[in-house]
Design a protein around this motif. Structure first.
Motif, PDB file in Angstrom:
ATOM      1  N   VAL A  60      25.069  38.730  33.292  1.00 53.23           N
ATOM      2  CA  VAL A  60      26.505  38.451  33.250  1.00 53.23           C
ATOM      3  C   VAL A  60      27.203  39.663  32.623  1.00 53.23           C
ATOM      4  CG1 VAL A  60      28.349  36.920  32.447  1.00 53.23           C
ATOM      5  CG2 VAL A  60      26.064  35.992  32.912  1.00 53.23           C
ATOM      6  N   GLY A  61      28.206  40.175  33.307  1.00 50.24           N
ATOM      7  CA  GLY A  61      28.996  41.264  32.739  1.00 50.24           C
ATOM      8  C   GLY A  61      30.039  40.714  31.786  1.00 50.24           C
ATOM      9  N   THR A  62      30.186  41.342  30.625  1.00 52.66           N
ATOM     10  CA  THR A  62      31.208  40.909  29.667  1.00 52.66           C
ATOM     11  C   THR A  62      31.894  42.136  29.080  1.00 52.66           C
ATOM     12  OG1 THR A  62      30.050  40.921  27.507  1.00 52.66           O
ATOM     13  CG2 THR A  62      29.563  39.093  29.019  1.00 52.66           C
ATOM     14  N   ILE A  88      34.652  37.525  30.540  1.00 54.41           N
ATOM     15  CA  ILE A  88      33.390  37.141  31.161  1.00 54.41           C
ATOM     16  C   ILE A  88      33.517  37.385  32.661  1.00 54.41           C
ATOM     17  CG2 ILE A  88      31.698  35.311  31.496  1.00 54.41           C
ATOM     18  CD1 ILE A  88      32.066  36.053  28.567  1.00 54.41           C
ATOM     19  N   CYS A  89      32.633  38.223  33.206  1.00 56.76           N
ATOM     20  CA  CYS A  89      32.679  38.575  34.630  1.00 56.76           C
ATOM     21  C   CYS A  89      31.353  38.190  35.293  1.00 56.76           C
ATOM     22  CB  CYS A  89      32.928  40.074  34.806  1.00 56.76           C
ATOM     23  SG  CYS A  89      34.507  40.658  34.160  1.00 56.76           S
ATOM     24  N   PRO A  90      31.242  36.975  35.812  1.00 49.44           N
ATOM     25  CA  PRO A  90      30.015  36.600  36.524  1.00 49.44           C
ATOM     26  C   PRO A  90      29.736  37.580  37.663  1.00 49.44           C
ATOM     27  CG  PRO A  90      31.397  34.670  36.128  1.00 49.44           C
ATOM     28  CD  PRO A  90      32.216  35.867  35.759  1.00 49.44           C
ATOM     29  N   ALA A  91      28.461  37.957  37.809  1.00 50.72           N
ATOM     30  CA  ALA A  91      28.087  38.951  38.826  1.00 50.72           C
ATOM     31  C   ALA A  91      28.266  38.383  40.227  1.00 50.72           C
ATOM     32  CB  ALA A  91      26.644  39.394  38.610  1.00 50.72           C
ATOM     33  N   GLU A  92      28.754  39.221  41.134  1.00 52.11           N
ATOM     34  CA  GLU A  92      28.939  38.847  42.531  1.00 52.11           C
ATOM     35  C   GLU A  92      28.323  39.908  43.428  1.00 52.11           C
ATOM     36  OE1 GLU A  92      33.120  38.630  43.029  1.00 52.11           O
ATOM     37  OE2 GLU A  92      33.340  36.691  42.022  1.00 52.11           O
ATOM     38  N   HIS A  93      27.610  39.473  44.460  1.00 51.66           N
ATOM     39  CA  HIS A  93      27.086  40.404  45.463  1.00 51.66           C
ATOM     40  C   HIS A  93      28.138  40.555  46.557  1.00 51.66           C
ATOM     41  CE1 HIS A  93      24.570  42.135  48.618  1.00 51.66           C
ATOM     42  NE2 HIS A  93      23.669  42.411  47.666  1.00 51.66           N
ATOM     43  N   ARG A 121      37.843  34.485  31.879  1.00 52.06           N
ATOM     44  CA  ARG A 121      36.918  34.712  32.974  1.00 52.06           C
ATOM     45  C   ARG A 121      37.659  35.331  34.161  1.00 52.06           C
ATOM     46  NH1 ARG A 121      32.793  30.242  35.566  1.00 52.06           N
ATOM     47  NH2 ARG A 121      32.471  29.785  33.350  1.00 52.06           N
ATOM     48  N   MET A 122      37.093  36.380  34.732  1.00 47.17           N
ATOM     49  CA  MET A 122      37.692  37.035  35.899  1.00 47.17           C
ATOM     50  C   MET A 122      36.631  37.796  36.670  1.00 47.17           C
ATOM     51  SD  MET A 122      39.902  40.015  33.896  1.00 47.17           S
ATOM     52  CE  MET A 122      40.894  38.761  33.074  1.00 47.17           C
ATOM     53  N   PHE A 126      38.930  42.583  39.340  1.00 48.43           N
ATOM     54  CA  PHE A 126      40.206  42.268  38.687  1.00 48.43           C
ATOM     55  C   PHE A 126      40.178  42.731  37.240  1.00 48.43           C
ATOM     56  CE2 PHE A 126      43.211  39.462  36.471  1.00 48.43           C
ATOM     57  CZ  PHE A 126      44.353  39.750  37.188  1.00 48.43           C
ATOM     58  N   HIS A 127      39.025  42.607  36.591  1.00 56.63           N
ATOM     59  CA  HIS A 127      38.902  43.130  35.224  1.00 56.63           C
ATOM     60  C   HIS A 127      39.231  44.612  35.186  1.00 56.63           C
ATOM     61  CE1 HIS A 127      36.514  45.523  32.380  1.00 56.63           C
ATOM     62  NE2 HIS A 127      36.856  44.604  31.500  1.00 56.63           N
ATOM     63  N   ASP A 128      38.644  45.391  36.096  1.00 60.13           N
ATOM     64  CA  ASP A 128      38.842  46.838  36.076  1.00 60.13           C
ATOM     65  C   ASP A 128      40.294  47.210  36.362  1.00 60.13           C
ATOM     66  OD1 ASP A 128      36.188  46.983  35.520  1.00 60.13           O
ATOM     67  OD2 ASP A 128      35.596  47.979  37.380  1.00 60.13           O
ATOM     68  N   GLU A 129      40.929  46.484  37.273  1.00 57.77           N
ATOM     69  CA  GLU A 129      42.343  46.735  37.548  1.00 57.77           C
ATOM     70  C   GLU A 129      43.199  46.407  36.316  1.00 57.77           C
ATOM     71  OE1 GLU A 129      43.106  44.253  40.861  1.00 57.77           O
ATOM     72  OE2 GLU A 129      41.927  45.467  42.275  1.00 57.77           O
ATOM     73  N   SER A 130      42.829  45.349  35.619  1.00 57.41           N
ATOM     74  CA  SER A 130      43.597  44.926  34.441  1.00 57.41           C
ATOM     75  C   SER A 130      43.473  45.929  33.302  1.00 57.41           C
ATOM     76  CB  SER A 130      43.125  43.541  33.983  1.00 57.41           C
ATOM     77  OG  SER A 130      43.326  42.588  34.994  1.00 57.41           O
ATOM     78  N   VAL A 131      42.238  46.344  32.985  1.00 55.06           N
ATOM     79  CA  VAL A 131      42.064  47.259  31.856  1.00 55.06           C
ATOM     80  C   VAL A 131      42.591  48.654  32.187  1.00 55.06           C
ATOM     81  CG1 VAL A 131      40.142  45.975  30.864  1.00 55.06           C
ATOM     82  CG2 VAL A 131      39.677  47.817  32.504  1.00 55.06           C
ATOM     83  N   ALA A 132      42.640  48.999  33.478  1.00 53.68           N
ATOM     84  CA  ALA A 132      43.245  50.279  33.843  1.00 53.68           C
ATOM     85  C   ALA A 132      44.696  50.325  33.388  1.00 53.68           C
ATOM     86  CB  ALA A 132      43.158  50.497  35.359  1.00 53.68           C
ATOM     87  N   LEU A 133      45.374  49.192  33.486  1.00 55.49           N
ATOM     88  CA  LEU A 133      46.787  49.132  33.124  1.00 55.49           C
ATOM     89  C   LEU A 133      46.996  48.975  31.628  1.00 55.49           C
ATOM     90  CD1 LEU A 133      49.771  48.927  33.941  1.00 55.49           C
ATOM     91  CD2 LEU A 133      49.432  46.463  34.220  1.00 55.49           C
TER      92      LEU A 133
END
Length: 314
Positions: A60-62, A88-93, A121-122, A126-133
């Motif tokens: 799990v990515g966090t 919390i970023c559950p892994a997705e293939h 949770r995201m 979406f996490h990466d787009e959010s923290v970029a801002l």
């Protein structure tokens, strides 16, 4: 098991952890998520680690959003994660969908909960787009502004106040870490920088001829757009933002003064919503800015004046 490694080596450390600890749930706390997951899937599908898709269910990515501009043991704090966001970023293939099992996600959330964090949770993207801002852009802006100070005259820097300190505080961050963060999230950061570039070019064009028709209105519009953005930042405890009144207490620059001010404020029964400290250039005094609800400002100012403090209302 928690992997705390620089972003560029996080995926390899995760793959090794999953391979050597076959029963463990493995988390990472890197500040970029999509790239780490992509690299981890690639490693898992390679024969070197002997992993399969089922093993990725234990990952799990966090991302605990509680970083500081300082690092190392001396910068540690016991309450570092208290009430801070923990993503919390559950892994997705990309083709097979969800990878992280419900049990692994639940354990990741439990760790954040035990440390007193606020769970969000995201998806990794979406996490990466959010923290970029909200994180990476401020770091870039702070570093660019602070870089202008390298050759500034000392006489000019002596005029510095909280405005400059606020803008440049995080420019003291570790360059090696930020090279990896910005490289790992370059696509999301670039999209925001393109928009920022348009705004800067617009400002430059206006300032090149400030007396032209419409220039003053354009400058006012640019500042107003900033006002609108600030108004969207969540307020205290994540609640909607509120406007507070500020009063400034002048204190001597000696031990015990701030504690004494706050003790007297407590006696008045007025709650301080925010506080900041500044120092007067050329004088041995400090200025403690207290933010309170507008309806309590005059009451607090009068009480502190009667207690012998010099109060300036803004």
């Amino acid at each position: 098991m928690i992997v705390a490694a620089p972003p560029e080596s996080t995926a390899e450390e995760l793959a090794a952890a999953l391979a050597h600890h076959r029963q463990a749930v493995v988390l990472d706390i890197a500040s970029v998520k999509a790239g780490v997951l992509t690299d981890l899937i690639r490693l898992a599908e390679a024969p070197d680690f002997g992993l399969d898709r089922a093993d990725l269910g234990r990952y799990v990515g966090t991302h605990p959003m509680a970083g500081r501009e300082r690092s190392g043991p001396v910068a540690a704090r016991g309450e570092l994660f208290t009430s801070m966001p923990w993503v919390i970023c559950p892994a997705e293939h990309p083709h097979a969908g969800r990878l992280s099992t419900d049990a692994a996600v639940a354990w990741a959330e439990e760790i954040a909960r035990r440390l007193g964090a606020s769970i969000h949770r995201m998806t990794p993207s979406f996490h990466d787009e959010s923290v970029a801002l909200i994180s990476h852009l401020p770091q870039v802006a702070a570093s660019l502004v602070a870089s202008r100070l390298q050759d500034a005259p000392s006489d000019a820097l002596e005029l510095s106040g909280n405005g400059l300190r606020d803008v440049t505080r995080i420019a003291a961050s570790d360059p090696n870490l930020w090279v990896q963060i910005l490289s790992g999230n370059s696509a999301a950061v670039l999209e925001i920088l393109y928009g920022l570039r348009e705004d800067v070019q617009r400002l430059i064009g206006t300032l090149e001829d400030p007396s032209a028709a419409g220039s003053q209105a354009d400058l006012a519009q640019l500042i107003a757009e900033g006002n609108a953005g600030v108004a969207r930042i969540p307020g205290k405890h994540g609640a909607p933002p509120r406007a507070f009144s500020v009063l400034t207490v002048i204190v001597d620059d000696k031990p015990g003064q701030i504690a004494a001010v706050l003790n007297d404020v407590a006696i008045t029964g007025v709650n301080v919503e925010d506080m900041r400290m500044d120092h007067s250039a050329g004088h041995q005094v400090g200025m403690v800015e207290l933010s309170v609800l507008p309806g309590r400002r005059d009451e607090l100012a009068q009480a502190l004046n009667e207690m012998g403090w010099k109060v300036v209302q803004s």
